[in-house]
Design a protein around this motif. Structure first.
Motif: not given
Length: 344
Positions: A183-198
């Motif tokens: 149910n959850y993901r950890l995204n290393n975004q292209n904008d330089g931020n690592v973010v947790s989302y559902p």
């Protein structure tokens, strides 16, 4: 099954250990720290389960739920083994068969009736495969160039030496026994931020519940874990680095670390210390969030989260018996990771 002679140079020879329902093939190489698999070799399920291992890391045919098996890499912790990578995690469970490195250089799962399924997506024919002692299962092409590895296709876990590059994600598992996408993901975004989302939500601040706070950094970053138990982000050709967590358990040959987006959606850093008789202890070294009610989506619509005295989230809803009275009651039970010692 045949293996290259170089993998048999240690003081310990090939040993077969039969445990009630598990046949474990273990080859230990103190010099090379890896096991090589040659063309034409196969790993076949015996009573459904077989592992190719450098203890405590194993490539294994492992249980998947209650109905079958999957192919994965596990860390031989006790009392339960810790799965750190799963192949084709959302495919239906397997029932029998074997893992084979074919003579034409493909790593396949094969079963009765001519069934075949590729385990890897290598760019060219494979010449050898190796199980490295850091938990990376590697396929080599000509000139011993790495053409595919489990480290390059993570599921929910990072091991020492493994990185999550910009544009990549980790997804939690459904449960401790079901390694399908959760149910959850950890995204290393292209904008330089690592973010947790559902899972299944947009990359939007309204959906985020944790981040590294680096969204204005101006360049892509990499999330990595090193052998000393440091979880960090780095970028700008190595000119930028920021530590997110540092394990307090001393590093050494008998300590392994892993970072995982857990079943409950929280990024955690664990240490596993191995002692005599293959016993091990597991410790939470760091958690991105200490309040599980802060995980967005932990409770459904029209409900709210109340953290119990045991640290477990309780999902409650308001029910109006009249305009001025609200009654709250439990809504759902949440799946939780196993209780572990927490670092002080």
């Amino acid at each position: 099954m045949t293996f290259s002679p170089s993998s048999l140079t240690s003081k310990k020879a090939m040993a077969f250990i039969v445990l009630s329902i598990l046949l474990l093939l273990t080859l230990v190489s103190a010099q090379n720290k890896q096991i090589n698999i040659t063309l034409g070799s196969s790993i076949t399920a015996a009573d459904g389960r077989l592992a190719l291992a450098i203890r405590p890391i194993c490539l294994r045919i492992l249980p998947q739920g209650l109905t079958g098996f999957a192919i994965g890499v596990w860390l031989a912790t006790s009392p339960n083994r810790t799965i750190v990578w799963t192949a084709s995690r959302d495919d239906p469970p397997l029932t029998d068969g074997s893992i084979t490195l074919t003579f034409d250089g493909r790593l396949l799962w094969g079963a009765s009736g001519g069934q075949e399924k590729a385990i890897s997506q290598a760019s060219e024919p494979v010449t050898t495969a190796s199980m490295l002692d850091n938990g990376n299962f590697v396929l080599y092409g000509t000139n011993q160039q790495v053409i595919w590895s489990t480290f390059s296709s993570p599921t929910d876990t990072l091991l020492p030496g493994q990185s999550l590059v910009s544009g990549s994600e980790l997804y939690s598992s459904v449960s401790e026994t079901d390694r399908s996408t959760g149910n959850y993901r950890l995204n290393n975004q292209n904008d330089g931020n690592v973010v947790s989302y559902p899972a299944g939500t947009l990359d939007d601040a309204n959906n985020a519940y944790w981040d590294t706070g680096t969204f204005q950094i101006g360049f892509p970053i990499t999330l990595a874990l090193n052998s000393n138990g440091v979880l960090y982000i780095t970028g700008n050709n190595g000119n930028y680095s920021k530590n997110l967590a540092q394990a307090t358990t001393s590093s050494g040959v008998d300590v392994y670390y892993r970072a995982i987006i857990d079943v409950d959606g929280i990024l955690r850093l664990y240490s596993h210390t191995f002692g005599t008789n293959n016993a091990s202890t597991t410790k939470v070294e760091w958690a991105a969030l200490n309040d599980r009610c802060l995980v967005r989506g932990v409770c459904g619509l029209n409900s709210y989260c109340d953290l119990g005295p045991d640290g477990e989230p309780n999902c409650l809803v308001h029910r109006a018996s009249n305009l001025s009275t609200l009654i709250k009651f439990p809504l759902v039970a949440r799946v939780t990771p196993p209780a572990l010692e927490t670092a002080q």
